[in-house]
Design an enzyme around this catalytic site. Sequence first.
Site, PDB file in Angstrom:
ATOM      1  CB  THR A  13      35.846  18.233 -58.220  1.00 38.34           C
ATOM      2  OG1 THR A  13      36.478  19.395 -58.781  1.00 38.34           O
ATOM      3  CG2 THR A  13      34.342  18.470 -58.174  1.00 38.34           C
ATOM      4  CG  ASP A  14      35.632  16.583 -52.187  1.00 39.47           C
ATOM      5  OD1 ASP A  14      36.648  16.079 -52.676  1.00 39.47           O
ATOM      6  OD2 ASP A  14      35.641  17.315 -51.176  1.00 39.47           O
ATOM      7  CE  LYS A  41      45.153  14.194 -47.274  1.00 42.61           C
ATOM      8  NZ  LYS A  41      44.212  14.467 -46.194  1.00 42.61           N
ATOM      9  N   GLY A 206      42.682  15.839 -29.598  1.00 44.52           N
ATOM     10  CA  GLY A 206      43.582  16.979 -29.763  1.00 44.52           C
ATOM     11  C   GLY A 206      44.879  16.603 -30.443  1.00 44.52           C
ATOM     12  N   GLY A 234      41.463  17.686 -40.500  1.00 51.63           N
ATOM     13  CA  GLY A 234      42.930  17.767 -40.430  1.00 51.63           C
ATOM     14  C   GLY A 234      43.476  18.891 -41.287  1.00 51.63           C
ATOM     15  CG  ASP A 235      43.156  18.816 -45.457  1.00 54.77           C
ATOM     16  OD1 ASP A 235      44.276  18.371 -45.169  1.00 54.77           O
ATOM     17  OD2 ASP A 235      42.418  18.302 -46.318  1.00 54.77           O
ATOM     18  CB  ALA A 270      29.197  22.747 -40.828  1.00 56.86           C
ATOM     19  CB  SER A 276      32.562  22.296 -42.716  1.00 54.58           C
ATOM     20  OG  SER A 276      33.907  21.834 -42.821  1.00 54.58           O
TER      21      SER A 276
END
Length: 288
Positions: A13-14, A41, A206, A234-235, A270, A276
């Site tokens: 949880t962020d 992740k 990229g 990345g996730d 976003a 996002s």
Amino acid sequence: MASEVVVVGSCMTDLVSLTTRLPRAGETILGHKFFIGFGGKGANQCVQSARLGAKTSLICKVGKDSFGNDYVENLKKNGISTGQNVIVIVPGANLLLNFEDLKRASDVICKAKVVVCQLEITPAVSLEALKMARASGVKTLFNPAPALADLDPQFYSYSDIFCCNETEAEILTGIPVGNLEDAEKVGRMLLERGCKLVIVTLGAEGCMMISVEEPIPKHVPAGKVRAVDTTGAGDSFVGALAFYLAYYPKLAMEEMIRKSNCVASVSVQASGTQSSYPYRKDLPQDLF
């Protein structure tokens, strides 16, 4: 019906505060916004895959508290199978996912098309999940994050696709990645350690891919976008790649990476992490 994409990993949880700058040591400053988001992740990768249309399962542990309950609801809202919820009363529930849990979920792992692992749970548990998948002929995608300098060498040989970013690449190999040439050096070193196919993600630049079958490195550029928040990009990439591996297995790897780059590039436009991540319906249909 079996899940095509199975992720063994973490839920977090962020708690996010937005400020104009970071406070200095001993300083108090005012934030202008606070929000709670869903991260980790494993869950991030699973959510992105699900939003593209993959039938997914997440093998994880959450705490028996409001954060844990809210997280299970979030997974359900994203159409992710959680099966029997295994809930424990500790703050570090991610680290309590164990071999017994994997055994209980072996049917889910062994019937998947792709199994995805990272290092936010106990590394030995991630490695065991990769071994179980490999023994059943399931494709394995490993994201060594957060990276460990002393990563068990078996991770290299049990990963069909080994996907790391520049920072993780440097921790694993000791080679700082500042450009494409550095990424190629990293790729070659990881192939020597037993990897079959290596992807080094390079943010706005990229990705670089190299494999045993195609030992000449390839650069797959990303489209230029105006980034708002790169957290979790990345996730998003890994989750999208898992989707393409499961549902478009005949697609060339370079093309899978290009499409995954496109999905991740939408996510950076976003704010937030999972909030996002784009849904299939909001993406150009030539990605499918």
